[in-house]
Every structure is written in C-alpha cells, then in structure tokens.
Design an enzyme around this catalytic site. Structure first.
Site, PDB file in Angstrom:
ATOM      1  N   ARG A  46     -51.261 -59.127  60.189  1.00 21.57           N
ATOM      2  CA  ARG A  46     -49.881 -59.288  60.859  1.00 21.57           C
ATOM      3  C   ARG A  46     -49.069 -60.120  60.503  1.00 21.57           C
ATOM      4  O   ARG A  46     -47.899 -59.588  60.440  1.00 21.57           O
ATOM      5  CB  ARG A  46     -50.520 -59.465  62.864  1.00 21.57           C
ATOM      6  CG  ARG A  46     -48.769 -59.267  63.671  1.00 21.57           C
ATOM      7  CD  ARG A  46     -49.791 -59.068  64.864  1.00 21.57           C
ATOM      8  NE  ARG A  46     -50.850 -59.114  64.932  1.00 21.57           N
ATOM      9  CZ  ARG A  46     -51.328 -60.932  65.232  1.00 21.57           C
ATOM     10  NH1 ARG A  46     -50.130 -61.856  65.229  1.00 21.57           N
ATOM     11  NH2 ARG A  46     -52.227 -61.185  65.634  1.00 21.57           N
ATOM     12  N   TYR A  98     -26.856 -45.061  68.532  1.00 24.31           N
ATOM     13  CA  TYR A  98     -28.182 -44.599  68.939  1.00 24.31           C
ATOM     14  C   TYR A  98     -28.880 -43.963  70.072  1.00 24.31           C
ATOM     15  O   TYR A  98     -28.784 -44.708  70.884  1.00 24.31           O
ATOM     16  CB  TYR A  98     -29.038 -44.772  67.541  1.00 24.31           C
ATOM     17  CG  TYR A  98     -30.174 -44.003  67.244  1.00 24.31           C
ATOM     18  CD1 TYR A  98     -30.573 -43.208  66.976  1.00 24.31           C
ATOM     19  CD2 TYR A  98     -31.503 -44.680  68.293  1.00 24.31           C
ATOM     20  CE1 TYR A  98     -31.526 -42.029  67.095  1.00 24.31           C
ATOM     21  CE2 TYR A  98     -32.510 -43.583  68.119  1.00 24.31           C
ATOM     22  CZ  TYR A  98     -32.442 -42.513  66.995  1.00 24.31           C
ATOM     23  OH  TYR A  98     -33.528 -41.842  67.173  1.00 24.31           O
ATOM     24  N   ASP A 170     -26.220 -52.312  63.066  1.00 21.06           N
ATOM     25  CA  ASP A 170     -26.957 -51.392  62.882  1.00 21.06           C
ATOM     26  C   ASP A 170     -26.369 -50.659  61.103  1.00 21.06           C
ATOM     27  O   ASP A 170     -25.436 -50.113  60.940  1.00 21.06           O
ATOM     28  CB  ASP A 170     -27.578 -50.366  63.597  1.00 21.06           C
ATOM     29  CG  ASP A 170     -27.655 -49.414  63.515  1.00 21.06           C
ATOM     30  OD1 ASP A 170     -27.782 -49.114  61.989  1.00 21.06           O
ATOM     31  OD2 ASP A 170     -28.289 -48.412  64.514  1.00 21.06           O
ATOM     32  N   LYS A 195     -34.719 -43.173  57.245  1.00 19.08           N
ATOM     33  CA  LYS A 195     -33.256 -42.509  57.236  1.00 19.08           C
ATOM     34  C   LYS A 195     -32.774 -42.575  55.634  1.00 19.08           C
ATOM     35  O   LYS A 195     -33.965 -42.134  54.738  1.00 19.08           O
ATOM     36  CB  LYS A 195     -32.203 -42.530  58.404  1.00 19.08           C
ATOM     37  CG  LYS A 195     -32.248 -42.831  58.942  1.00 19.08           C
ATOM     38  CD  LYS A 195     -32.581 -41.713  59.805  1.00 19.08           C
ATOM     39  CE  LYS A 195     -33.475 -41.886  61.324  1.00 19.08           C
ATOM     40  NZ  LYS A 195     -32.121 -42.208  62.470  1.00 19.08           N
TER      41      LYS A 195
HETATM   42  C1  LIG Z   1     -33.177 -42.816  63.553  1.00 15.67           C
HETATM   43  C2  LIG Z   1     -31.742 -44.487  64.388  1.00 15.67           C
HETATM   44  C3  LIG Z   1     -32.387 -45.638  64.483  1.00 15.67           C
HETATM   45  C4  LIG Z   1     -34.098 -45.557  65.536  1.00 15.67           C
HETATM   46  O1  LIG Z   1     -34.676 -45.261  64.566  1.00 15.67           O
HETATM   47  P1  LIG Z   1     -36.063 -45.094  64.328  1.00 15.67           P
HETATM   48  O2  LIG Z   1     -36.997 -44.732  62.966  1.00 15.67           O
HETATM   49  O3  LIG Z   1     -36.245 -43.780  64.654  1.00 15.67           O
HETATM   50  O4  LIG Z   1     -36.886 -46.077  65.533  1.00 15.67           O
HETATM   51  C5  LIG Z   1     -31.586 -46.600  65.103  1.00 15.67           C
HETATM   52  N1  LIG Z   1     -30.282 -46.833  64.612  1.00 15.67           N
HETATM   53  C6  LIG Z   1     -29.991 -45.505  63.840  1.00 15.67           C
HETATM   54  C7  LIG Z   1     -28.391 -45.927  63.327  1.00 15.67           C
HETATM   55  C8  LIG Z   1     -30.405 -43.841  63.809  1.00 15.67           C
HETATM   56  O5  LIG Z   1     -30.078 -43.056  63.300  1.00 15.67           O
END
Ligand SMILES: *Cc1c(COP(=O)(O)O)cnc(C)c1O
Length: 377
Positions: A46, A98, A170, A195
């Site tokens: 961890r 998001y 982000d 993604k």
């Molecule tokens: C999918 C997404 C998230 C969340 O991520 P997860 O891996 O699904 O928890 C946050 N920000 C953006 C822009 C996203 O497309």
C-alpha cells in the site's frame, strides 16, 4: 528527450536484476526486512510497490512534475486530491466537469465540509468572481466533457497564484502527449487513466502528478492513509499502454479530422463541437496550450428519437460509457455519463437529448465514415 521517446524511455526502464526489458509485475504485498526498519525501500505494497512505483515515475516524467501517484480509479485519484483540503475549505470547479466529479463534490465531500462552486471557467472572470475567503483551489477540466469547452490553463493558474490557491487540472481528454498543465503553471494534474492512457478498455485506474516536494509528501500521506492504490498488474498494463500513447493519439487525431469533415457537411447534424475547429469559441487557446485536440467529438442531431435511430443502426461505434480506447465508442451524455446531473442543470449547460458524443478509435476511418453515413441516412 522528445515526446515519443519519453513515452518509451521515461520513468524506470526494465529490470536491473535480470535485464528484462519490461518492468516485472511485482505481485507482492510485503517485503523482507534485514533488521527492524532496514529494508530496500519497500515495506508494504500500500505504501509502495515496485511496479506501481515505475508507473508513478513514468507519469511524473511525462507531466514534467515532482512526483506521481497511481490510484484504483480516476475517482479515487480525484478524491485523494480533495483529501488535501480541510473541512470549511471551498473549491471553484469547471461547470461541466465529469459527472462523477460533480457527484463526489456535491454528494460526498460536501458532507465532510468541503464546499464547491461550479462556474464556466472558459470565461476567466467567472473564476475571479467565485473566489471566496475560504477558497483553496481552482479545479479545471479542459477540454470538458461532452461540450469540449476550453479553459486557459496559464491564465487560470495566474489567477490562482494571485489568490494563493492551488490549480488542479483534469487532463484526461488531452493526455500528457498533447498537453502538460504543470508546464503551464498548474500545481496538480490528474487523469482517469482508464481512458487514453490505458487505451484498450481493459483497466480502471487514476493518476496524479504534483509539482512540489510539499504536495508530494502530503499526497503520499493521503495515498498511504486512505489506501486507494492501483495494483501491480494494472500498473503494468498502464505502462504497456503508455508506450503506444503517441502513435495512438496521432492516429486518433487524423481519423477525427476526417470524421468531422463528414459530419459538418451532413444535413441532419445541427452542430459539431470540437476544439480543433477554427469556429470553436476557444480554438486559439486550445491551439496555444496543447499540441493536439484529441479524439472526442460531440454533435447534435436535434432530438432523442434521432439519436436513438442513429445508435440502433451503427455497427462499428460501440454504445458504451468511457472513451479513449482503440475501439470507437458512442454515447448519449444526457442519458448516460451525465445522467447524475439534474435535467434542468443539464439543459442549462447545453447537454441536450439529441447530443451525441463519440470517442474516435483506431479503426480504418473509411469504415467509420461509411458506418456513420448509413446510420444517418
Ligand atoms: C472517466 C473520467 C473520470 C473518472 O475516472 P474513473 O477512472 O472512471 O474513475 C474523471 N474525469 C474524466 C474527465 C473522465 O473522463
């Protein structure tokens, strides 16, 4: 080191013990200590794991930061970053963030006393107006999802510095291949690595990079304390994905440009949203702060019925949430990714029932265009 080279030679290369070219998967929870407190740098997975550590070093290099952190999902990464703040603190966020970010801020973190205000950060004056005496950070998503609005990271960071606030970005849609927010003045950059970074629809993961030793220490404390870490197998899969990030992003962009050309000429398509279009309101900023525009495109077909007809006829676009994978994906944000945002708020933002979002994949673009053509006819 140029960008494509860094994707392959950044971070930690291979295994010094065996000469293995890829970093091994250290599927282990604990490590033998020579004497109490005397160990090789790893005590418990961890706190630190060699495979995760190699990924964290790599993303740190790619984002030009001080330290990297890997989490079990994008939301775990975002939540860990928010745990840097205290009850009574206030954050200013982009309004069409998001859906999960909106949900965690307004339904979970608000209960712990972390307050938030959502504004259209593509207009910088809105940021300035939303800052209160207890504001601690500006949280930007750019480009946004699904309307692909752009916020000027450099200018937003200047506003943040002036008020002694952190800038958090982000960077999921652009990836460090196209955009490195820390180089533009941001303090913290985060990703849903589920993604483009993973890129193959087979891992759920989150990454964070910070720009200072203090933030690195603070976030490591949170990561180790709250424990939402990424496992070694998934860390390895992300490193594997990152090696081809450059060619994937370049090819995605080429396909995207051709699809947009087709969509713009089609009579059923009322509006196309893409920051690479000169007609996009923030095209100049997108061009200034990123080396590319990505593979996310939204377009409006006018109604829910037309959207459903299109979806039922497509063969190569998979109806699914998520984005940034080798296969082309399609979604209806109002009823899928953004369903957790109340309907009146959605309409206010422009996320209509006829709005379609596509994530352009790496299929032959002629097949993709042919598919859209027959489905729209
Ligand atoms: C999918 C997404 C998230 C969340 O991520 P997860 O891996 O699904 O928890 C946050 N920000 C953006 C822009 C996203 O497309």
């Amino acid at each position: 080191m140029k960008r494509k080279t860094k994707l392959i030679h950044g971070g930690i290369s291979g295994d010094p013990h065996t000469g293995a070219v890829s970093v091994p998967i250290y599927q282990v929870s604990t490590y033998k200590q020579e004497a109490v407190g005397k160990h090789s740098g790893f005590e418990y997975s961890r706190t630190g794991n060699p495979t995760r550590h190699a990924l964290e070093e790599l993303i740190k290099d790619l984002e030009n930061g001080e330290a990297g952190f890997a989490f079990g999902s994008g939301m775990a990464a975002i939540t860990a970053v928010m745990m840097l703040f205290n009850s009574g603190d206030h954050i200013v966020l982009t309004d069409d963030v998001y859906g999960g970010t909106y949900r965690v801020m307004t339904k979970v973190l608000n209960r712990l006393g972390i307050d938030s205000t959502f504004v259209d950060t593509s207009d910088l004056t809105n940021i300035e107006k939303a800052i209160k005496s207890n504001t601690r950070a500006i949280y930007i998503e750019t480009p946004t999802n699904p309307l692909l609005k752009i916020t000027d990271i450099e200018e937003a960071s200047k506003i943040a510095k002036k008020h002694n606030l952190l800038t958090i970005v982000d960077n999921t849609f652009s990836t460090p291949y196209w955009q490195t927010p820390i180089s533009l003045g941001a303090d913290i950059v985060l990703h849903s690595a589920t993604k483009y970074i993973g890129g193959h629809s087979d891992v759920v993961a989150g990454l964070v990079v910070v720009n200072s030793k203090q933030l690195a220490e603070d976030l490591h404390f949170v990561q180790n304390s709250t424990g939402g870490v990424l496992g070694p197998q998934d860390s390895w899969l992300l490193m594997r994905g990152i090696k081809t990030l450059g060619i994937r992003m370049e090819e995605t962009e080429e396909n995207t440009n051709k699809i947009i050309e087709f969509l713009q000429k089609h009579p059923i398509v009322e509006k196309v949203y893409y920051p690479g279009l000169p007609s996009h309101p923030n095209h100049d900023i997108a061009k200034k702060q990123g080396a590319g525009f990505g593979g996310m495109v939204s377009f409006d077909v006018g109604s829910e019925e037309k959207a459903d007809q299109l979806l039922s006829r497509l063969r190569y676009f998979t109806l699914a949430e998520s984005l940034g994978a080798v296969e082309s994906l399609i979604s209806v944000p109002a009823r899928m990714t953004h369903a957790s945002i109340p309907a009146d708020r959605r309409n206010e933002l422009g996320i209509t029932d006829g709005l379609i979002r596509i994530s352009v994949g790496l299929e032959d673009v002629e097949d993709l265009i042919e598919d859209l053509k027959q489905a729209l006819s």
